[in-house]
Design a protein around this motif. Sequence first.
Motif, short mmCIF file in Angstrom:
data_model
loop_
_atom_site.label_atom_id
_atom_site.label_comp_id
_atom_site.label_asym_id
_atom_site.label_seq_id
_atom_site.Cartn_x
_atom_site.Cartn_y
_atom_site.Cartn_z
N LEU A 1 -14.07 0.66 -2.27
CA LEU A 1 -13.46 -0.07 -3.38
C LEU A 1 -14.39 -0.22 -4.57
CD1 LEU A 1 -11.47 -2.87 -1.49
CD2 LEU A 1 -10.61 -0.72 -2.43
N TYR B 1 -1.87 1.98 -9.76
CA TYR B 1 -3.20 1.87 -9.18
C TYR B 1 -3.58 0.40 -9.07
CZ TYR B 1 -4.14 6.87 -10.02
OH TYR B 1 -4.13 8.24 -10.01
N VAL C 1 -12.21 4.90 1.96
CA VAL C 1 -11.87 4.13 0.77
C VAL C 1 -13.04 3.20 0.45
CG1 VAL C 1 -10.31 2.45 -0.28
CG2 VAL C 1 -9.40 4.22 1.24
N TYR D 1 -0.91 4.76 -1.08
CA TYR D 1 -1.78 5.93 -0.84
C TYR D 1 -3.23 5.55 -1.15
CZ TYR D 1 -3.25 10.78 -0.73
OH TYR D 1 -3.86 11.97 -0.40
N PRO D 2 -4.20 6.08 -0.36
CA PRO D 2 -4.08 7.07 0.72
C PRO D 2 -3.60 6.43 2.01
CG PRO D 2 -6.36 6.37 0.50
CD PRO D 2 -5.61 5.71 -0.62
N VAL E 1 -6.74 2.39 -5.20
CA VAL E 1 -5.68 2.72 -4.25
C VAL E 1 -4.34 2.67 -5.00
CG1 VAL E 1 -6.92 1.90 -2.22
CG2 VAL E 1 -5.46 0.32 -3.49
N GLU E 2 -3.36 3.38 -4.46
CA GLU E 2 -2.03 3.36 -5.06
C GLU E 2 -1.16 2.35 -4.31
OE1 GLU E 2 -0.08 7.10 -6.14
OE2 GLU E 2 -1.95 8.13 -5.60
N LEU F 1 -11.75 -0.13 5.73
CA LEU F 1 -11.46 0.74 4.58
C LEU F 1 -12.52 1.83 4.44
CD1 LEU F 1 -10.38 -2.00 2.01
CD2 LEU F 1 -8.88 -0.35 3.14
N LEU G 1 -3.51 4.75 5.48
CA LEU G 1 -4.48 3.90 6.16
C LEU G 1 -3.94 3.48 7.52
CD1 LEU G 1 -5.63 1.54 3.24
CD2 LEU G 1 -6.90 3.46 4.21
N TRP H 1 -2.93 -6.44 0.10
CA TRP H 1 -3.70 -6.43 -1.15
C TRP H 1 -3.49 -7.67 -2.00
CZ3 TRP H 1 -7.42 -3.15 -0.97
CH2 TRP H 1 -7.25 -1.90 -0.36
N HIS I 1 0.83 -1.21 0.00
CA HIS I 1 0.00 0.00 0.00
C HIS I 1 0.87 1.26 0.00
CE1 HIS I 1 -3.74 2.18 0.47
NE2 HIS I 1 -3.09 2.98 1.30
N ASP J 1 -13.34 3.66 -5.65
CA ASP J 1 -11.99 4.21 -5.51
C ASP J 1 -10.92 3.19 -5.87
OD1 ASP J 1 -13.14 6.55 -4.40
OD2 ASP J 1 -13.19 5.58 -2.42
#
Length: 572
Positions: free
Chosen positions: A341, A312, A339, A243-244, A346-347, A334, A246, A254, A241, A344
Amino acid sequence: MNPLQLNTDVLVIGSGAAGMMAAKAAANEGAKVVLVDKSLVGRGGATILAQMTVAVALGDAEEDNPDIHFEDTMKGSRGMADPDIVRAIVDRGPELILEVEGYGVKWARTPDGKHSQVVAPGHSRKRCVYVDILNTGGATSAGLRKAIWKDDSIERLKNIMITKLVVENGAVVGAVGFAMEQFQPVIIAANAVILATGGLTEIYERNSASANMTGDGFILAAEAGAELRDMEMVQFFPIAHLYPPLVGIDPIMWDPFRYKLGGRLLNGNHEEFMDKYNNEVAGNYTAARDQTTYAIFKEVEAGRGTPHGGAYLDFRMVPEAKLKEAFGPVIDILNKQGVDLTKDMVEVAPMAHFTMGGIRVNTSMETTVPGLFACGELIYGMHGANRLSGNAITETLVTGRIAAEVASKVGRKPASDRLQAELEQELKRLERLWYPREVDKDEVSMLSVKRELQKLMWEGAGPLRTEASLSRALDRLRELGERVEGVALAKQSYYALTLVEKIELIHMLKLSESIIIGALARRESRGAHVRLDYNQSYETAVSTKFQLDASRQWTMQEIPLPELKQPSKGDQ
């Protein structure tokens, strides 16, 4: 203050999963065991943070056996794994999974009662077991913790910093160090010593390690005369992970969801890109970790990165009900942090995750120094230049057990006066290191220098390396080392934490030097070691051999490896 003096059959240093397994297994063999940790027993290391899977050829999901697991691991290592070590681990993986199940680890089951097994990148079969909702490592550690707490033959000692292994007549006879609370000297005589202190990825700015994984075991072993191998081989987890921000989420969580749900990796232009690097088909992700790490960085290098310098991860095409089923309570964590999903992305970006080089051992987990064993992430041999997902905890459990089985049979050693003499010398060294001169407050914060080191290593010896970046990093590293050695810290009556921080930092600096020396010498790209100025691999794979000389400087030698055409067990 009078020293704490102990005498035991087996001393285990480090109490993550490998150390706890070693302690329990040695006790099961009838040995008296002392298990020490510089932190809380059973609460540190990497396994307790691991959320994903354990690769073992149970064959519950589909036809599988250790021969196939062996072949997948050898192939994934990019020609650098030790076939004997791999064979020793994969053969006993199923046995150890069933053992820890007996300690209360509840592996997920299918409706018909079989172990639920999934496929992971690099594996050709569904062989990875898990505990539901990102709790594989935590559950494994909890089961082992309960097992050692119930065993009266295991003496557990927390907040003990072991700083030196004592060698007499070429063999390890024990260890010395101190208890942190009041700087009480510690002497432990042992027939055998098992190192289980974990990896060294804390040296990098972006890392997934416990803060106490500062490479102590590598230094203890090397100073005792043991041989290290391939220290430049550090695995970078590709989709950690970014960003953002958490809270309450492991940065490497992930991965299983991406493979389970088909999460897409997109560049900054919202384009899938893995097909260009590994011929991946959308929704069917097969690239190993080294390949995905390389691909993300190449996209960033080409100006196609995300705003914070990664890629992403996109689950927006997955139905909401399926997301909730897969993520369980994580989906609520999340959502509470903004967030969603379903809407949105995530980066994500690579992060230092695992030490693939390490202490050279044989199939009995004996190092090159008699009486000294190593297990878990400390050892060299299982992974080569690339670790397959799921193989880490397998290695941890199996090598901890093997080390204990052999160490518990080491014959009793006669009482030695060497331990007391070594302790006296070591205490003088530590006091000089702590306060070479009297000061009212620390001259420099060790934590600030540590952050400087982590940044230096990430930028100079991280996932993408060049001669210029490595050489600059080495020069700066040596300057840092000279600064740190001479720093005086304020003496404390209780909790010698600043001394511990300085010792850890010195270990990290020395190991960082080995990584850079090895990376400079390895003028090729292979697995996790990517040299932008040498993008081809050697025709013949080599292993880098490290030892410390009498002046505590690294010597390094490149050793050609035989071609890996090891026949499977069934063909021998």
